[in-house]
Design an enzyme around this catalytic site. Structure first.
Site, short mmCIF file in Angstrom:
data_model
loop_
_atom_site.label_atom_id
_atom_site.label_comp_id
_atom_site.label_asym_id
_atom_site.label_seq_id
_atom_site.Cartn_x
_atom_site.Cartn_y
_atom_site.Cartn_z
N LYS A 238 55.11 -98.56 -10.13
CA LYS A 238 55.41 -97.89 -11.41
C LYS A 238 56.69 -97.08 -11.28
CE LYS A 238 54.53 -93.47 -10.14
NZ LYS A 238 55.57 -92.48 -9.98
N ASP B 244 47.86 -91.02 -9.77
CA ASP B 244 48.50 -92.22 -10.33
C ASP B 244 47.60 -93.45 -10.31
OD1 ASP B 244 50.90 -90.86 -10.67
OD2 ASP B 244 51.72 -91.51 -8.74
O1 C5P Z 1 47.03 -86.91 -6.85
P1 C5P Z 1 47.72 -87.23 -5.58
O2 C5P Z 1 46.81 -87.14 -4.39
O3 C5P Z 1 48.47 -88.51 -5.61
O4 C5P Z 1 48.83 -86.09 -5.37
C1 C5P Z 1 49.52 -85.93 -4.16
C2 C5P Z 1 50.12 -84.53 -4.12
O5 C5P Z 1 51.15 -84.42 -5.10
C3 C5P Z 1 49.14 -83.42 -4.45
O6 C5P Z 1 48.48 -82.97 -3.30
C4 C5P Z 1 50.07 -82.35 -5.00
O7 C5P Z 1 50.73 -81.66 -3.95
C5 C5P Z 1 51.14 -83.15 -5.72
N1 C5P Z 1 50.86 -83.30 -7.17
C6 C5P Z 1 51.00 -82.20 -7.99
N2 C5P Z 1 50.77 -82.34 -9.34
C7 C5P Z 1 50.43 -83.53 -9.87
C8 C5P Z 1 50.30 -84.67 -9.03
C9 C5P Z 1 50.53 -84.52 -7.68
O8 C5P Z 1 51.32 -81.10 -7.55
N3 C5P Z 1 50.22 -83.66 -11.17
#
Ligand code: C5P
Length: 294
Positions: A4, A135
């Protein structure tokens, strides 16, 4: 399942759980990882990885596809009789801002549900996807979609036509949490995030030049600070005729929008010759999300 890019990524102040509220438009593009699933002994969960960046993909419980398989077995299955051997062939760069890990998780959920013949509703799958990462729900949906919450709440967007892109892969990955931390330092009081109305209008028009004028990524200044040479890549792409260029998600991949297929060929050749990035790929979008191929 596809990679994406974010056509817009507007980011608000961190929430109490540390995540950032987002207003984003996801766009799935034709760069695919493949995940194959075969039965393994009960309680055996293994993964092998080949292709783009395979050396830097963890094979233990940090692997998002393994996490997806275990979560599905634990919550939906007779888990002590389930096991799987996953084999991932990667084309999406690791830590590239293209949601490659999320795509692998989405594919593992689908592949294991089918392999184990589980009766899981799409609602339940969506909820597991959201638990696995912000995502992952979009990776299951594909197309062009509005994302809110921390990115996990997705609804299809009205969009016409298809768009040609040139992706420039960086030499090193970027850590998503590190990019968000730098965003916080640069933006002590960001406004409540909203998707710009001009972007939604441009998507309905199907005109790449119009879309190009509306692309925006709030994380881009943070990514450029952490990898200053990305600025040269962006400038080179624009000098070489791209309608627009931006850092994808938390980077470091740069995505360039072009008018059509021949422009994509020209730009990818010229950009490769500049030698600023590790590799260049031509893709188009939107494409469908994670799919089962027999
Ligand atoms: O959701 P995911 O595990 O992919 O996110 C990875 C990291 O990216 C999270 O631990 C956070 O530090 C950051 N993140 C964030 N805000 C979001 C998505 C991700 O701060 N909306």
């Amino acid at each position: 399942m596809p990679a994406k890019i974010n056509l817009t990524l507007k980011v608000g102040p961190p929430r109490s759980d540390g995540y950032h509220p987002l207003a984003t438009v996801y766009h799935a593009v034709s760069l695919y990882d493949e995940v194959h699933a075969t039965w393994a002994e009960p309680d055996d969960f293994v993964v092998s990885v080949s292709g783009e960046g395979a050396d830097s993909v963890p094979l233990d419980d940090r692997n998002l596809a393994i996490r997806a398989a275990k979560l599905l077995a634990r919550t939906q299955g007779p888990h002590d009789s389930l096991g799987v051997s996953l084999s991932i062939t990667k084309a999406i760069p690791v830590a590239g801002g293209l949601a490659g890990g999320s795509a692998n998780a989405a594919a593992a959920l689908l592949a294991c549900a089918l392999l184990w013949d589980l009766d899981v509703s799409s609602e339940a799958l969506r909820s597991l996807a959201a638990d696995l990462g912000s995502d992952v729900p979009f990776a299951m949906l594909g197309g062009t979609a509005l994302g809110s919450g921390r990115g996990e709440e997705v609804v299809p967007a009205l969009a016409r036509g298809s768009y040609h892109w040139v992706l420039a892969f960086g030499h090193q990955g970027l850590s998503t949490p590190a990019v968000y931390r730098r965003f916080d330092e640069l933006n002590p009081t960001p406004p409540h995030p909203e998707v710009p109305a001009e972007l939604m209008n441009a998507l309905r028009s199907g005109d790449p030049a119009e879309l190009g004028r509306t692309l925006v990524n709030d994380l881009e200044p943070a990514a450029l600070q952490l990898q200053p040479r990305l600025r040269q890549t962006l400038e080179a792409g624009l000098d070489l005729g791209a309608l627009a260029g931006l850092v994808s998600g938390s980077g470091p991949t740069c995505a360039f929008l072009v008018a059509g297929e021949s422009e994509a060929v020209e730009l990818s050749v010229a950009l490769s010759a500049e030698g600023l990035c590790r590799a260049v790929r031509r893709v188009w979008g939107p494409v469908v999300g994670a799919r089962v191929v027999a």
